[in-house]
Design a protein around this motif. Structure first.
Motif, short mmCIF file in Angstrom:
data_model
loop_
_atom_site.label_atom_id
_atom_site.label_comp_id
_atom_site.label_asym_id
_atom_site.label_seq_id
_atom_site.Cartn_x
_atom_site.Cartn_y
_atom_site.Cartn_z
N ASN A 70 46.28 -69.18 -28.68
CA ASN A 70 46.60 -67.58 -28.65
C ASN A 70 46.93 -67.23 -30.07
OD1 ASN A 70 48.83 -69.54 -28.42
ND2 ASN A 70 50.17 -67.66 -27.43
N LEU A 71 46.76 -67.92 -31.15
CA LEU A 71 46.90 -67.33 -32.35
C LEU A 71 45.50 -66.92 -32.92
CD1 LEU A 71 48.65 -67.02 -34.88
CD2 LEU A 71 47.99 -69.53 -35.38
N TYR A 72 45.46 -65.76 -33.32
CA TYR A 72 44.35 -65.04 -34.17
C TYR A 72 44.58 -64.59 -35.56
CZ TYR A 72 43.16 -64.78 -29.02
OH TYR A 72 43.05 -65.59 -27.80
N TRP A 73 43.28 -64.39 -36.06
CA TRP A 73 43.47 -63.85 -37.31
C TRP A 73 42.38 -62.62 -37.45
CZ3 TRP A 73 39.46 -65.00 -41.48
CH2 TRP A 73 38.37 -65.55 -41.26
N VAL A 74 42.73 -61.72 -38.40
CA VAL A 74 42.10 -60.55 -38.66
C VAL A 74 41.84 -60.60 -40.24
CG1 VAL A 74 41.74 -58.05 -38.16
CG2 VAL A 74 43.52 -59.19 -36.98
N THR A 75 40.64 -60.11 -40.37
CA THR A 75 40.20 -59.95 -41.80
C THR A 75 39.17 -58.82 -42.08
OG1 THR A 75 39.45 -60.93 -43.92
CG2 THR A 75 38.34 -61.44 -41.63
N ASP A 76 39.26 -58.05 -43.30
CA ASP A 76 38.25 -57.06 -43.56
C ASP A 76 37.32 -57.72 -44.86
OD1 ASP A 76 39.96 -56.98 -45.93
OD2 ASP A 76 40.50 -55.02 -45.73
N SER A 77 37.50 -59.02 -44.87
CA SER A 77 36.85 -59.92 -45.88
C SER A 77 37.48 -60.07 -47.20
CB SER A 77 35.50 -59.28 -46.19
OG SER A 77 34.59 -59.49 -45.20
N ALA A 78 38.60 -59.15 -47.38
CA ALA A 78 39.46 -59.15 -48.76
C ALA A 78 40.77 -59.45 -48.28
CB ALA A 78 39.48 -57.82 -49.39
N TYR A 79 41.26 -58.88 -47.27
CA TYR A 79 42.81 -59.31 -46.88
C TYR A 79 42.89 -60.10 -45.26
CZ TYR A 79 44.81 -56.81 -50.53
OH TYR A 79 45.12 -56.25 -51.81
N GLN A 80 43.78 -60.46 -45.16
CA GLN A 80 43.90 -61.20 -44.06
C GLN A 80 45.27 -60.81 -43.11
OE1 GLN A 80 43.53 -65.33 -44.49
NE2 GLN A 80 41.31 -65.30 -44.96
N ALA A 81 45.44 -60.55 -42.02
CA ALA A 81 46.71 -60.88 -41.08
C ALA A 81 46.44 -61.70 -39.89
CB ALA A 81 47.05 -59.38 -40.50
N ALA A 82 47.52 -61.65 -39.09
CA ALA A 82 47.38 -63.04 -38.07
C ALA A 82 48.35 -62.03 -36.95
CB ALA A 82 47.80 -64.30 -38.22
N PHE A 83 47.85 -62.88 -35.64
CA PHE A 83 48.87 -62.11 -34.68
C PHE A 83 48.85 -63.32 -33.46
CE2 PHE A 83 44.75 -60.28 -33.45
CZ PHE A 83 44.45 -60.34 -32.33
N MET A 252 40.59 -62.80 -48.61
CA MET A 252 39.34 -63.30 -48.58
C MET A 252 39.16 -63.42 -46.95
SD MET A 252 39.68 -62.52 -51.53
CE MET A 252 38.05 -62.50 -52.53
N GLY A 253 37.46 -63.83 -46.77
CA GLY A 253 37.22 -63.94 -45.46
C GLY A 253 37.23 -64.99 -44.67
N ARG A 254 38.18 -66.18 -45.18
CA ARG A 254 37.92 -67.44 -44.36
C ARG A 254 39.19 -68.02 -44.42
NH1 ARG A 254 35.12 -72.46 -46.52
NH2 ARG A 254 37.07 -73.20 -46.04
N LEU A 255 39.40 -68.98 -43.19
CA LEU A 255 40.49 -69.74 -43.18
C LEU A 255 40.35 -70.93 -44.29
CD1 LEU A 255 41.10 -69.56 -39.33
CD2 LEU A 255 42.16 -68.29 -41.12
N GLY A 256 41.40 -71.57 -44.38
CA GLY A 256 41.48 -72.69 -45.12
C GLY A 256 41.64 -74.00 -44.35
N THR A 257 41.29 -75.09 -45.16
CA THR A 257 41.72 -76.74 -44.36
C THR A 257 42.49 -77.22 -45.58
OG1 THR A 257 39.64 -77.40 -45.91
CG2 THR A 257 39.26 -76.60 -43.52
N ARG A 258 42.84 -78.40 -45.08
CA ARG A 258 43.66 -79.14 -46.15
C ARG A 258 42.79 -79.62 -47.15
NH1 ARG A 258 48.49 -80.38 -43.57
NH2 ARG A 258 49.10 -82.25 -45.31
#
Ligand SMILES: [Zn+2]
Length: 352
Positions: A70-83, A252-258
């Motif tokens: 139930n954790l989500y992320w939102v992006t406009d390709s330049a910025y990110q938020a989560a909820f 930016m538009g993607r999440l990261g990995t280790r």
């Protein structure tokens, strides 16, 4: 909004980025800004590697996706938020004004799909910067805002109605429990800003840390404008000490990995190595001989030569690997060079 709004949003972002870069360009070009920009005369850069790009945004200019459960992320390709959706409402993490009203739209969309509440009850601030929380006031006065104690002090002095001060603060640690969910907030010292916080979701295998590491992109101008360069260089080690699989970097538009974070650490280490080598190699004598009592001209030209020596091989190595390596590696190298000289004392010479 029309389908064109995504396009408009993109061109707006492109304009904002250009505006942010103007002071540096203006000073370098000596006022060439009087001429309006034209695509024919603007410089070309290497294409962005597909690995740096995230999912396409919708017609309204945003993408919302699941990080885990139930954790989500939102992006406009330049910025990110989560909820985080919970049985008692939604906990929002940052409110970038560039995403703005699309934050609630994204929450509404997910809440409707899952039959849960769309009411934002809590808003966590990663740090005080307006580009990440300038949409805070959109959520009204009935929201509990949470931030590090220095975020409260900074926001109180900045006095921006778009960014209300947090109601709940913490110095080093705070566990947020909402609707059966748990989030650990922590402050491990100053880095990008004095208040920048680590947001760990232990039940979602996720860490959110904003403006430190931007997955698959080089940092923004001058090493993300980090206020504390050594603290910002050290921050990824602290981040890696947490258990997580998914990383939310705020940009930016993607999440990261280790693996992405290890790659970024290698990039920074390569810049530090390059700077250290350049300070030992580039001879300042010709610059001071040429400019005489104009010490600034000598310094500017000498340090530019050090930056070119240090950043050249790094740009070559990371082109096609980290997006925009050819755009911002030099300015980040300058920021790191100054920290290596001034914070670490490398290259300091004591007068005989
Ligand atoms: Zn920031």
């Amino acid at each position: 909004m029309s389908p064109n709004s995504a396009l408009n949003r993109r061109s707006f972002l492109a304009r904002s980025a250009a505006i942010a870069a103007v002071p540096a360009v203006a000073s370098l070009a000596g006022g060439a800004l009087a001429e309006p920009a034209s695509a024919d005369t603007l410089p070309d850069y290497a294409p962005i590697p597909p690995s740096a790009l995230g999912p396409a945004v919708n017609a309204q200019g945003y993408f919302v996706g699941r990080v885990e459960k139930n954790l989500y992320w939102v992006t406009d390709s330049a910025y990110q938020a989560a909820f985080l959706t919970t049985r008692d409402g939604v906990v929002l993490f940052d409110a970038p004004p560039s995403i703005g009203h699309n934050l609630q739209r994204a929450i509404d969309q997910i809440a409707a799909e899952n039959g849960v509440s769309n009411q934002v009850t809590h808003l966590v601030y990663s740090h005080h910067h307006a580009d990440h929380i300038g949409g805070s006031s959109l959520f009204g006065t009935d929201v509990v805002r949470i931030g590090q104690v220095q975020a409260k002090q900074l926001l109180a002095s900045e006095n921006d109605p778009a960014r209300p001060v947090p109601d709940v603060t913490f110095e080093t640690k705070h566990t947020l429990n909402v609707g059966g969910e748990r989030v650990n907030l922590a402050w491990h010292g100053t880095n990008h800003t004095p208040d920048n916080s680590y947001i760990h979701f232990p039940d979602h295998d996720t860490l959110m840390l904003v403006d430190i590491f931007l997955p698959r992109w080089v940092p923004f101008d001058s090493f993300n404008l980090n206020e504390d360069v050594p603290g910002s260089i050290a921050a990824p080690d602290t981040a890696m000490a947490y258990p997580w699989k998914h990383f939310i970097g705020g940009h930016m538009g993607r999440l990261g990995t280790r693996a992405d974070m290890v790659l970024y650490q290698q990039y920074v280490n390569d810049i530090i190595d390059g700077v250290t080598k350049a300070l030992a190699t580039v001879d300042p004598t010709p610059y001071f001989a040429k400019y005489g009592n104009n010490v600034w001209a000598a310094s500017q030209q000498y340090l530019a030569a050090v930056v070119a020596y240090a950043s050249g091989p790094v740009i070559k190595k990371y082109l096609g690997v980290l997006a925009a390596a050819d755009v911002y590696t030099a300015s980040t190298t300058f920021a790191i060079l100054e920290s290596v000289r001034l914070d670490l004392g490398v290259g300091s010479q004591v007068h005989a």
